[in-house]
Design an enzyme around this catalytic site. Structure first.
Site, short mmCIF file in Angstrom:
data_model
loop_
_atom_site.label_atom_id
_atom_site.label_comp_id
_atom_site.label_asym_id
_atom_site.label_seq_id
_atom_site.Cartn_x
_atom_site.Cartn_y
_atom_site.Cartn_z
N ASP A 1 0.85 -8.92 -5.20
CA ASP A 1 0.59 -7.48 -5.25
C ASP A 1 -0.87 -7.23 -4.87
OD1 ASP A 1 1.00 -4.78 -5.75
OD2 ASP A 1 0.40 -4.98 -7.84
N LYS B 1 -3.14 0.18 -4.26
CA LYS B 1 -2.02 -0.75 -4.43
C LYS B 1 -0.97 -0.61 -3.34
CE LYS B 1 -2.96 -2.43 -8.61
NZ LYS B 1 -2.95 -3.86 -8.92
N GLU C 1 2.30 -12.67 -9.05
CA GLU C 1 3.37 -12.11 -9.88
C GLU C 1 4.71 -12.75 -9.55
OE1 GLU C 1 3.38 -7.87 -10.26
OE2 GLU C 1 1.23 -7.68 -9.87
N THR D 1 2.51 -5.17 -0.38
CA THR D 1 2.95 -6.09 -1.43
C THR D 1 3.82 -7.14 -0.74
OG1 THR D 1 3.00 -4.29 -3.06
CG2 THR D 1 4.18 -6.31 -3.63
N ASP E 1 6.13 -1.99 -10.90
CA ASP E 1 5.23 -3.10 -11.22
C ASP E 1 4.82 -2.99 -12.68
OD1 ASP E 1 3.71 -5.34 -10.84
OD2 ASP E 1 2.04 -4.28 -9.90
N HIS F 1 -3.65 -11.23 -19.16
CA HIS F 1 -4.19 -10.42 -18.06
C HIS F 1 -4.65 -9.05 -18.58
CE1 HIS F 1 -4.70 -8.63 -14.10
NE2 HIS F 1 -3.87 -7.66 -14.44
N GLU G 1 -2.76 -10.36 -6.65
CA GLU G 1 -2.17 -10.43 -7.98
C GLU G 1 -0.97 -11.35 -7.89
OE1 GLU G 1 -1.63 -6.43 -9.54
OE2 GLU G 1 -3.72 -6.42 -10.20
N GLU H 1 -10.36 -11.62 -12.26
CA GLU H 1 -10.47 -12.42 -13.48
C GLU H 1 -11.15 -13.77 -13.18
OE1 GLU H 1 -6.11 -11.59 -13.96
OE2 GLU H 1 -6.59 -12.09 -16.04
N GLN I 1 -9.07 1.34 -6.21
CA GLN I 1 -8.38 1.49 -7.49
C GLN I 1 -9.30 2.06 -8.57
OE1 GLN I 1 -6.88 -2.27 -8.93
NE2 GLN I 1 -5.86 -1.38 -10.71
N ARG J 1 -9.67 -3.29 -5.34
CA ARG J 1 -10.24 -2.92 -6.65
C ARG J 1 -11.20 -1.75 -6.57
NH1 ARG J 1 -6.51 -5.20 -9.67
NH2 ARG J 1 -6.39 -7.45 -9.39
CA CA Z 1 0.35 -5.65 -10.02
#
Ligand code: CA
Length: 434
Positions: A246, A266, A214, A270, A139, A146, A212, A380, A253, A250
């Site tokens: 993904d 993570k 992606e 996915t 990844d 970002h 996420e 975000e 993480q 948080r």
């Molecule tokens: Ca990611």
């Protein structure tokens, strides 16, 4: 490396299979996936309009042998890996042959008694499997918007971009065993977190489950140990692309990531979209990327357009919204075309040390964000919880709640040129297991 004319992307091409207006899957697209109907074993299929064409059945009729020697064995597989291993010449030959077989006026499929009855059926009847067995998963972190946003959120007052960002495509190795196909429920992960730095850490369900948005690419033949894949030969190794969500916890993480980076926050899940859109289909949508300053080191330089004009969308629908008849809420609509680091650079970088890439490895772009409000993650979009999202039923979201369904969509083209769509990748959050 200009945009070569390719008959399979010709906008005038039409199929004898009905393709509704606005479909993601006109004859110019022809994404491959792994399909199964009723108690059939999974096999390779191609999406066309609202239908799928079972390529195992087509291959068994001998209609693909010239394009793909060994077609029967390769296309009756429950994964695309054997096909991916054959390389670009085979990929393009199969695409050209399918384009011919599905083109208006071609009678070859319909000329075999009973063939279309067995091979062509509504897409809603197809159970979609993971399109390829994922070997290794990397990844990246290729959206400079970002990376800048997360720098501002996590290191306020400091320079948002790390000093290495404009020199190397930042990435990490993820966990391939928990890559799942669209529609797979996402179990809220348990984990260790430390919400109050004055108190000991806790263990339990994540309270900060995020998405996420992606785009990922899947590789073909691969390289030998010790032999880098040069950016100039990346096209020989990249078959196509999928949408990637993904999922990220948080809070887990934030507590675990220093000093070695992402780990259990993570690796729980996915999700990827079931249809793999080929680089050949996306050829008309190649665009120049942003200017890279400073100029990257020679092994990271690319020639020709290596970014892709793909429009993306994130939608959220809570369980309560679904019950009360509220349509999914669009949270964000970034484009993929402005990514700072492109796929050829990512692949060249990932193999610069001689590391091996195999058929079916997945390389995800990293969260795709553009200028506000087109961000690819909730952290975000809510600016770390300071601006909650208000849903149509009046409830608020900072992070995902149990019962929320997130859907990512993407397409290139449309508006008068063939729409090369990715379909969708969706997942619904279910409560943590004890
Ligand atoms: Ca990611």
């Amino acid at each position: 490396m200009g945009t070569a004319f390719n008959a399979t992307t010709d906008g005038a091409l039409r199929s004898w299979v009905d393709v509704p207006d606005g479909s993601d899957f006109p004859i110019q697209n022809m994404p491959l996936g792994i399909i199964a109907r009723a108690c059939e074993s999974p096999r390779v299929g191609v999406a066309i309009g609202d239908s799928v064409l079972d390529l195992a059945v087509v291959a068994e009729a001998g209609l693909l042998d010239d394009a793909l020697p060994g077609a029967r064995a390769i296309l009756t597989c429950g994964t695309l890996n054997a096909f991916l291993a054959r390389g670009r010449a085979a990929w393009s030959a199969v695409r050209a042959r399918l384009s011919m077989l599905l083109a208006a006026g071609n009678e070859e499929l319909r000329g075999v008694p009973g063939l279309t009855e067995r091979a062509l059926y509504p897409r809603t009847q197809a159970r979609m499997h993971l399109p390829f067995e994922v070997g290794d998963y990397v990844d990246f972190y290729s959206s400079i918007e970002h990376a800048t946003n997360l720098g501002r959120l996590f290191r306020p007052g400091a320079e948002p971009l790390m000093p290495n960002y404009r020199h190397i495509p930042i990435g990490y190795h993820g966990r391939s065993s928990t890559i799942v196909v669209s529609g797979t429920p996402i179990v809220r992960p348990n984990g260790q977190r430390r919400p109050d730095p004055q108190q000991p850490p806790l263990f339990g369900p994540s309270g900060a489950l995020d998405i996420e948005l992606e785009v990922g690419f899947v590789t073909g033949p691969g390289n030998a140990l010790g032999m880098p894949i040069l950016s100039s030969s990346a096209r020989e190794h990249i078959y196509g692309m999928v949408l990637v969500n993904d999922w990220s916890a948080r809070d887990i993480q934030a507590w675990e990531y220093q000093p070695l980076g992402p780990f259990l926050g993570k690796s729980f899940a996915t999700s990827i979209s079931p249809w793999v859109v080929s680089l050949d289909a996306l050829e008309p949508f190649r665009v120049e990327g942003p200017r890279q300053e400073p100029e990257p080191l020679p092994y990271l330089r690319t020639s020709g357009a290596w970014n892709y004009a793909i429009s993306l969308r994130v939608e959220l629908q809570s369980a309560q919204m679904a019950r009360s008849g509220h349509a999914p809420l669009t949270l964000s609509q970034p484009s993929f075309q402005g990514m700072y680091w492109n796929m050829a650079q990512q692949l060249a970088h990932a193999t610069a040390n001689g590391a091996v890439v195999r058929p079916g490895d997945l390389f995800a772009s990293g969260t795709v964000s553009e200028a506000k409000p087109n961000f690819g993650s909730l952290i975000e979009l809510t600016w770390r919880g300071t601006h909650p999202i208000v849903l149509p039923d009046g409830t608020q979201r900072v992070f995902l709640e149990d019962g929320d369904t997130v859907r990512l969509l993407g397409h290139a083209g449309g508006d008068g040129v063939p729409r090369i769509g990715f379909g969708e990748v969706s997942g619904r959050i279910v409560e943590a297991r004890v």
